[in-house]
Scaffold this motif. Structure first.
Motif, mmCIF file in Angstrom:
data_model
loop_
_atom_site.group_PDB
_atom_site.id
_atom_site.type_symbol
_atom_site.label_atom_id
_atom_site.label_comp_id
_atom_site.label_asym_id
_atom_site.label_seq_id
_atom_site.Cartn_x
_atom_site.Cartn_y
_atom_site.Cartn_z
ATOM 1 N N ALA A 1 0.840 -1.199 0.000
ATOM 2 C CA ALA A 1 0.000 0.000 0.000
ATOM 3 C C ALA A 1 0.880 1.256 0.000
ATOM 4 N N ALA A 2 1.923 1.257 0.821
ATOM 5 C CA ALA A 2 2.784 2.441 0.925
ATOM 6 C C ALA A 2 3.517 2.696 -0.394
ATOM 7 N N VAL A 3 3.995 1.621 -1.024
ATOM 8 C CA VAL A 3 4.716 1.801 -2.293
ATOM 9 C C VAL A 3 3.758 2.336 -3.363
ATOM 10 N N LYS A 4 2.524 1.848 -3.345
ATOM 11 C CA LYS A 4 1.537 2.342 -4.320
ATOM 12 C C LYS A 4 1.345 3.859 -4.133
ATOM 13 N N LEU A 5 1.187 4.277 -2.868
ATOM 14 C CA LEU A 5 1.002 5.708 -2.593
ATOM 15 C C LEU A 5 2.229 6.513 -3.015
ATOM 16 N N PHE A 6 3.403 5.946 -2.777
ATOM 17 C CA PHE A 6 4.638 6.650 -3.156
ATOM 18 C C PHE A 6 4.751 6.758 -4.686
ATOM 19 N N LEU A 7 4.399 5.670 -5.387
ATOM 20 C CA LEU A 7 4.469 5.698 -6.857
ATOM 21 C C LEU A 7 3.464 6.700 -7.437
ATOM 22 N N GLU A 8 2.363 6.917 -6.677
ATOM 23 C CA GLU A 8 1.371 7.911 -7.114
ATOM 24 C C GLU A 8 1.735 9.302 -6.612
ATOM 25 N N LYS A 9 2.905 9.433 -6.009
ATOM 26 C CA LYS A 9 3.409 10.710 -5.466
ATOM 27 C C LYS A 9 2.494 11.294 -4.395
ATOM 28 N N LYS A 10 1.831 10.408 -3.630
ATOM 29 C CA LYS A 10 0.942 10.890 -2.573
ATOM 30 C C LYS A 10 1.643 10.965 -1.230
ATOM 31 N N ILE A 11 2.779 10.278 -1.112
ATOM 32 C CA ILE A 11 3.551 10.335 0.139
ATOM 33 C C ILE A 11 5.037 10.495 -0.186
ATOM 34 N N LYS A 12 5.792 10.890 0.862
ATOM 35 C CA LYS A 12 7.240 11.007 0.685
ATOM 36 C C LYS A 12 7.876 9.627 0.864
ATOM 37 N N PHE A 13 9.091 9.498 0.369
ATOM 38 C CA PHE A 13 9.803 8.215 0.480
ATOM 39 C C PHE A 13 9.873 7.732 1.923
ATOM 40 N N ILE A 14 10.236 8.643 2.806
ATOM 41 C CA ILE A 14 10.468 8.275 4.205
ATOM 42 C C ILE A 14 9.173 7.803 4.896
ATOM 43 N N GLU A 15 8.036 8.207 4.318
ATOM 44 C CA GLU A 15 6.752 7.791 4.902
ATOM 45 C C GLU A 15 6.463 6.298 4.679
ATOM 46 N N ILE A 16 7.137 5.706 3.708
ATOM 47 C CA ILE A 16 6.900 4.270 3.457
ATOM 48 C C ILE A 16 7.204 3.490 4.734
ATOM 49 N N GLU A 17 8.383 3.747 5.308
ATOM 50 C CA GLU A 17 8.740 2.965 6.505
ATOM 51 C C GLU A 17 7.870 3.344 7.708
ATOM 52 N N GLU A 18 7.422 4.601 7.760
ATOM 53 C CA GLU A 18 6.524 4.985 8.862
ATOM 54 C C GLU A 18 5.216 4.201 8.781
#
Ligand code: NAD
Ligand code: MG
Length: 385
Positions: A329-346
């Motif tokens: 889910a986090a990677v999908k959001l990151f690929l859609e530019k909805k979150i920052k990279f560092i938010e994936i691990e959060e």
């Protein structure tokens, strides 16, 4: 002549598998293919290989295929993928090169149809390792890894006894941000993250490499694949990606598998195992050109997602599913530019810390948990933005 069911034919692993099949039309017959959305490439594959079955991501593309290829049976969506892998009698082999947990149920169904499993889709073993291993045993099929590290370990372990293994050492290239500090990660972009220094791969695994989730998934995958405890699985940063992994035995002898970073080597090995071939004149590793093989600690402080993987793996039950789902889910959001990279691990860390474990989950519970974890994360980020 072996029948091949190839899932994810248009992706990075899928295309390289096609290259090998093209060189070996007398040994393999491509019976079934799937892709999610790159229908134009799928059409080219169908024209060349004339499979009996094809599956695409949606009904519109399925109708389009049916119009153009009246002599093949077409399916679509998740259900269709299961119809595809269960069509055409028992036997043959499945190359699973789909990305994500979408690869799980097709693997299950293919095993039940006595197909050997050539597994690139690491999420299958991460989310349902025990169930898959039991099914493989019960149905007496082969399970051969395509992941380069696991192919290396598989080769290093040939003819050895489990009790003779001291540890396995999984190497990691370090991904796109291996030379950056944690502070520097605050400002990295999607484009930066997609530039892997050593391998050209699909987008999700490239991001997973940068967060070190990929290594985390590989640790869990190795635990199930080789039936080895987490205490005996070590990881090490090896920037050159020349040693693909190693096995240390109790007498402290170490066997390593080396080669240029080229995924066609493990794919070809899996397809022809136990034989070895080289259809592409893949060049020999030139030690004088490589000059240096370097090793560094993979620190949990720098790569907290790796520590979370060990934690979830050791907890067993539903925890690896939570780890995997929150990452997808986090990677999908990151690929859609909805979150920052560092938010994936959060996101992963929050999901793991708030989850209640369920031991020995059934496939239904695994799929339901995957859905719930993802929905929670998507809802949270809808509200936030
Ligand atoms: P990719 O994104 O390049 O390709 C994925 C393929 O799966 C595509 O054909 C796509 O159409 C299909 N697909 C995507 N989502 C799907 C869905 N929901 N349902 C059905 N089909 C879907 O990915 P990749 O890099 O080839 O990786 C595939 C798998 O192999 C991943 O699990 C990855 O971790 C693993 N793997 C890849 C490499 C590599 O070098 N690329 C190395 C080791 C392991
Ligand atoms: Mg790998």
């Amino acid at each position: 002549m072996k029948d091949v069911y190839l899932l994810g034919a248009t992706g990075s692993i899928g295309k390289q598998t096609i290259e090998i099949l093209r060189e070996n039309k007398n040994a393999f017959s491509l019976k079934a293919v799937s892709c999610f959305s790159n229908i134009e490439l799928l059409k080219k594959i169908i024209k060349e290989f004339k499979p009996k079955y094809a599956c695409v991501g949606n009904i519109k593309d399925k109708e389009d295929l049916e119009k153009e290829f009246s002599d093949i049976i077409c399916f679509s969506d998740e259900e269709g993928l299961l119809d595809l892998v269960t069509s055409g009698g028992d036997g043959g082999l499945l190359v699973n090169a789909i990305v994500g947990i979408a690869g799980l149920m097709p693997t299950v169904k293919a095993i039940e149809h006595k197909r050997d499993i050539l597994l690139a889709n690491k999420e299958t073993l991460v989310t349902a390792g025990k169930i898959i291993k039991d099914l493989v045993k019960k149905n007496n099929v082969k399970l051969i890894p395509i992941d380069s590290e696991h192919s290396a370990i598989f080769q290093c372990l040939l003819n050895s006894k489990n009790e003779d293994v001291e540890s396995i050492i999984i190497t990691a290239s370090g991904g796109s941000f291996r030379d950056k500090t944690r502070e520097a990660l605050e400002s990295v972009t999607l484009e930066d993250a997609l530039c892997h220094p050593n391998w050209s791969m699909g987008k999700k695994i490239t991001i997973d490499s940068a967060t070190m989730v990929n290594k985390g998934l590989e640790v869990i995958e190795a635990h199930y694949l080789f039936d080895i405890s987490y205490d005996k699985i070590r990881t090490i940063l090896h920037k050159e990606s020349i040693i693909h992994s190693m096995v240390e035995f109790v007498d402290k002898s170490i066997i390593a598998q080396l080669g240029n970073p080229d995924m066609r080597i493990p794919i070809q090995y899996a397809l022809f195992y136990p034989e070895r071939k080289n259809f592409f004149n893949i060049k020999s590793l030139n030690f004088l050109e490589v000059k240096n093989l370097s090793f560094q600690e993979l620190s949990f402080k720098r790569f907290p997602c790796l520590e979370l993987a060990y934690f979830c793996g050791r907890e067993e039950g539903i925890m690896p599913v939570v780890y995997n789902a929150s990452n997808e889910a986090a990677v999908k959001l990151f690929l859609e530019k909805k979150i920052k990279f560092i938010e994936i691990e959060e996101i992963i860390s929050k999901a793991v810390k708030s989850a209640d474990n369920i031991l020995n989950p059934s496939l239904d519970v695994i799929l339901e948990t995957d859905k719930l974890v993802k929905e929670n994360i998507y809802n949270m980020y809808e509200v936030k933005r």
